[in-house]
Design a protein around this motif. Structure first.
Motif, PDB file in Angstrom:
ATOM      1  N   SER A 107       0.807  -1.377  -0.014  1.00 10.48           N
ATOM      2  CA  SER A 107      -0.050   0.000   0.041  1.00 10.48           C
ATOM      3  C   SER A 107       0.796   1.284   0.026  1.00 10.48           C
ATOM      4  O   SER A 107       2.106   1.145   0.335  1.00 10.48           O
ATOM      5  N   ALA A 108       0.336   2.433  -0.466  1.00  8.36           N
ATOM      6  CA  ALA A 108       1.015   3.508  -0.631  1.00  8.36           C
ATOM      7  C   ALA A 108       0.370   4.805  -0.223  1.00  8.36           C
ATOM      8  O   ALA A 108      -0.951   4.865  -0.956  1.00  8.36           O
ATOM      9  N   TYR A 109       0.889   5.799   0.448  1.00 12.85           N
ATOM     10  CA  TYR A 109       0.045   6.977   0.841  1.00 12.85           C
ATOM     11  C   TYR A 109       1.070   8.030   0.247  1.00 12.85           C
ATOM     12  O   TYR A 109       2.296   8.183   0.695  1.00 12.85           O
ATOM     13  N   VAL A 110       0.721   9.005  -0.488  1.00 13.94           N
ATOM     14  CA  VAL A 110       1.136   9.957  -1.200  1.00 13.94           C
ATOM     15  C   VAL A 110       0.760  11.437  -0.897  1.00 13.94           C
ATOM     16  O   VAL A 110      -0.385  11.745  -1.002  1.00 13.94           O
ATOM     17  N   GLY A 111       1.561  12.215  -0.044  1.00 12.07           N
ATOM     18  CA  GLY A 111       1.186  13.658   0.402  1.00 12.07           C
ATOM     19  C   GLY A 111       1.754  14.534  -0.502  1.00 12.07           C
ATOM     20  O   GLY A 111       2.857  14.573  -0.890  1.00 12.07           O
ATOM     21  N   THR A 112       0.853  15.300  -0.980  1.00 10.46           N
ATOM     22  CA  THR A 112       1.104  16.304  -2.088  1.00 10.46           C
ATOM     23  C   THR A 112       0.009  17.316  -1.921  1.00 10.46           C
ATOM     24  O   THR A 112      -0.948  17.175  -1.554  1.00 10.46           O
ATOM     25  N   SER A 113       0.455  18.564  -1.934  1.00 10.88           N
ATOM     26  CA  SER A 113      -0.375  19.834  -2.170  1.00 10.88           C
ATOM     27  C   SER A 113      -0.501  20.807  -3.218  1.00 10.88           C
ATOM     28  O   SER A 113      -1.215  21.477  -3.399  1.00 10.88           O
ATOM     29  N   ALA A 114       0.381  20.391  -4.177  1.00 14.08           N
ATOM     30  CA  ALA A 114       0.400  21.460  -5.236  1.00 14.08           C
ATOM     31  C   ALA A 114       0.330  20.552  -6.621  1.00 14.08           C
ATOM     32  O   ALA A 114       0.614  21.262  -7.623  1.00 14.08           O
ATOM     33  N   ILE A 115       0.466  19.318  -6.753  1.00 13.69           N
ATOM     34  CA  ILE A 115       0.683  18.730  -8.158  1.00 13.69           C
ATOM     35  C   ILE A 115      -0.664  18.437  -8.935  1.00 13.69           C
ATOM     36  O   ILE A 115      -0.750  18.684 -10.045  1.00 13.69           O
ATOM     37  N   GLY A 116      -1.611  18.069  -8.057  1.00  9.71           N
ATOM     38  CA  GLY A 116      -3.011  17.669  -8.873  1.00  9.71           C
ATOM     39  C   GLY A 116      -3.379  16.281  -8.611  1.00  9.71           C
ATOM     40  O   GLY A 116      -2.964  15.419  -7.822  1.00  9.71           O
ATOM     41  N   MET A 117      -4.468  15.892  -9.023  1.00  6.25           N
ATOM     42  CA  MET A 117      -5.070  14.636  -8.745  1.00  6.25           C
ATOM     43  C   MET A 117      -4.386  13.502  -9.489  1.00  6.25           C
ATOM     44  O   MET A 117      -3.716  13.459 -10.249  1.00  6.25           O
ATOM     45  N   ALA A 118      -4.587  12.376  -8.798  1.00  2.00           N
ATOM     46  CA  ALA A 118      -3.867  11.108  -8.962  1.00  2.00           C
ATOM     47  C   ALA A 118      -2.502  11.299  -9.342  1.00  2.00           C
ATOM     48  O   ALA A 118      -1.655  10.355 -10.163  1.00  2.00           O
ATOM     49  N   ALA A 119      -1.660  11.901  -8.477  1.00  4.33           N
ATOM     50  CA  ALA A 119      -0.390  12.012  -8.352  1.00  4.33           C
ATOM     51  C   ALA A 119       0.442  10.772  -8.326  1.00  4.33           C
ATOM     52  O   ALA A 119       1.500  10.413  -8.831  1.00  4.33           O
ATOM     53  N   GLY A 120      -0.049  10.110  -7.207  1.00  7.00           N
ATOM     54  CA  GLY A 120       0.472   8.789  -6.881  1.00  7.00           C
ATOM     55  C   GLY A 120       0.857   7.768  -8.003  1.00  7.00           C
ATOM     56  O   GLY A 120       1.645   7.119  -8.129  1.00  7.00           O
ATOM     57  N   ARG A 121      -0.335   7.321  -8.301  1.00  5.13           N
ATOM     58  CA  ARG A 121      -0.685   6.160  -9.358  1.00  5.13           C
ATOM     59  C   ARG A 121       0.401   6.620 -10.746  1.00  5.13           C
ATOM     60  O   ARG A 121       0.977   5.759 -11.286  1.00  5.13           O
ATOM     61  N   VAL A 122       0.215   7.930 -11.109  1.00  7.64           N
ATOM     62  CA  VAL A 122       1.042   8.355 -12.384  1.00  7.64           C
ATOM     63  C   VAL A 122       2.444   8.197 -12.159  1.00  7.64           C
ATOM     64  O   VAL A 122       3.136   7.801 -12.863  1.00  7.64           O
ATOM     65  N   MET A 123       2.795   8.377 -10.883  1.00  9.16           N
ATOM     66  CA  MET A 123       4.336   8.017 -10.512  1.00  9.16           C
ATOM     67  C   MET A 123       4.642   6.772 -10.089  1.00  9.16           C
ATOM     68  O   MET A 123       5.698   6.207 -10.921  1.00  9.16           O
ATOM     69  N   LEU A 124       3.906   6.120  -9.366  1.00  5.56           N
ATOM     70  CA  LEU A 124       4.478   4.811  -9.103  1.00  5.56           C
ATOM     71  C   LEU A 124       4.290   3.505  -9.833  1.00  5.56           C
ATOM     72  O   LEU A 124       5.012   2.787  -9.838  1.00  5.56           O
TER      73      LEU A 124
END
Length: 383
Positions: free
Chosen positions: A52-69
């Motif tokens: 499992s993964a939790y991605v903290g971000t405030s300025a990138i936009g929607m779905a940043a985690g899946r796009v990256m990982l």
């Protein structure tokens, strides 16, 4: 949460960062993947082991985690994006800790990644008419805090400027820091004014970067052959928000810090004098003086004197912001809270080469975020 973590211990087993830096053309994906790969390598595990993964971000936009990982491999893991302004990263870390403590997963990634420039504050869209266009700006809020604190204790602005001197000196020793140049008191005071008595070098920089940690259960450490001696245990995880205050509004943040820290002490079964390390939110220099008092590291009104006599320096009573803090290491927002966890883990392992606090065994990571919210975590050596 306290009971869960006592019954099913939670550990930080791997840490990684992309150095914090001024804005560049590097995509956020590259920033984040460097930190994750470093954390996986530090733990000595493969990406496929992460559940499992939790991605903290405030300025990138929607779905940043899946796009990256997805660049690490599409393994079907759960991916959750978390946002709590400056506290986004430690919010992600708390979620990872709770998932492991509850038994839902054994290996969880908590990370933060951000590139400055795309954030919009909800406070500017609340439908209310503000007294001034600057009412929701953090520098104004903390300049008022500084004015109140300095007047109340009969101090000059140099008292809070010494926070920046200490933290820039620490950052100069940190290869992941955005600023790696020591500053003198004269330089800090002579830098351009921002608002009130706060100068440029007393206000944190904004930029970009990434930080990642691997959170594990004891069972996973044994199963995956992770070096137990380098695993750092999480003793407490606390979250809260501001309560209604009567009197000066500037006292609300200090009370929130006090409340969340006292809860963390109680969960961990420790007191303030037990701490060797503290990483705290000092986006503005005055915060470190106010919050070290709120955390009871020193008596009320003694924050400036405690700092000046070296108690909060590396090698002092309790090293505060050995990483360089937000002022020196930087504050890319999403990664900041996770970066604090990484720094405390590195210090407890005895691996903070060049800035190692002697005998580090117990640390507190504390962040606040707009809104306002607070997160506190206590980490300890596990052997």
């Amino acid at each position: 949460m306290n009971t869960l973590m006592k019954e099913r211990p939670v550990f930080v087993a791997g840490i990684g960062l992309h150095p914090y830096q001024f804005i560049s053309e590097i995509p956020y994906v590259a920033l984040g993947l460097r930190a994750v790969r470093e954390a996986l390598g530090d733990a000595g595990i493969a990406w496929a082991a992460v559940e499992s993964a939790y991605v903290g971000t405030s300025a990138i936009g929607m779905a940043a985690g899946r796009v990256m990982l997805q660049h690490l491999g599409s393994t079907g893991l759960a991916v959750t994006q978390v946002e709590s302004a400056s506290a986004s990263g430690c919010s992600a870390f708390r979620q990872a800790c709770m998932e492991v403590a509850s038994g839902v997963s054994d290996v969880v990634l908590a990370m933060g990644v951000d590139k400055f420039g795309g954030a919009h504050r909800a406070a500017d869209k609340d439908g209310l008419q503000h007294l001034t266009p600057t009412a929701t700006l953090p520098p104004v809020k903390f300049a008022l805090m500084a004015r109140d604190y300095l007047r109340r204790h009969g101090l000059r602005p140099e008292a809070m400027a010494r926070v920046a001197v200490k933290n820039h000196s620490n950052a100069a020793l940190n290869p992941y820091a955005q600023f790696r140049k020591p500053r003198t008191l004269e330089q800090v005071m002579a830098s351009p004014k921002v608002v009130g008595d706060l100068t440029v070098q007393q206000c944190c920089p904004r930029g970009e970067g990434a930080a990642a940690v691997i959170v594990m259960s004891e069972r996973a450490i044994k199963r995956l052959g992770v070096d137990r001696r380098r695993a750092v245990r999480v003793l407490a995880s606390v979250a809260c928000s501001e309560t209604l205050q009567h009197g000066e509004e500037t006292s609300a943040a200090a009370e929130m810090v006090r409340h969340s820290t006292m809860q963390a002490y109680e969960q961990a079964g420790i007191g303030p004098r037990d701490l060797d390390l503290v990483e705290l939110h000092e986006a503005f220099s005055i915060e470190e003086l106010v919050y070290t008092e709120a955390m009871q590291l020193c008596p009320p009104g003694a924050g400036a004197a405690w700092l000046e006599r070296g108690a909060s320096a590396i090698g002092g009573e309790c090293a505060v912001n050995a990483s360089g803090g937000l002022l020196g290491m930087g504050h890319p927002t999403g990664p900041t809270g996770v970066g604090q966890i990484a720094e405390i883990t590195r210090q407890i392992r005895g691996e903070a080469h060049g800035r190692q606090h002697p005998g580090a065994r117990l640390g507190l990571a504390h962040m606040i975020g707009l809104g306002s919210v607070a997160f506190a975590h206590v980490l300890a050596a596990s052997h």
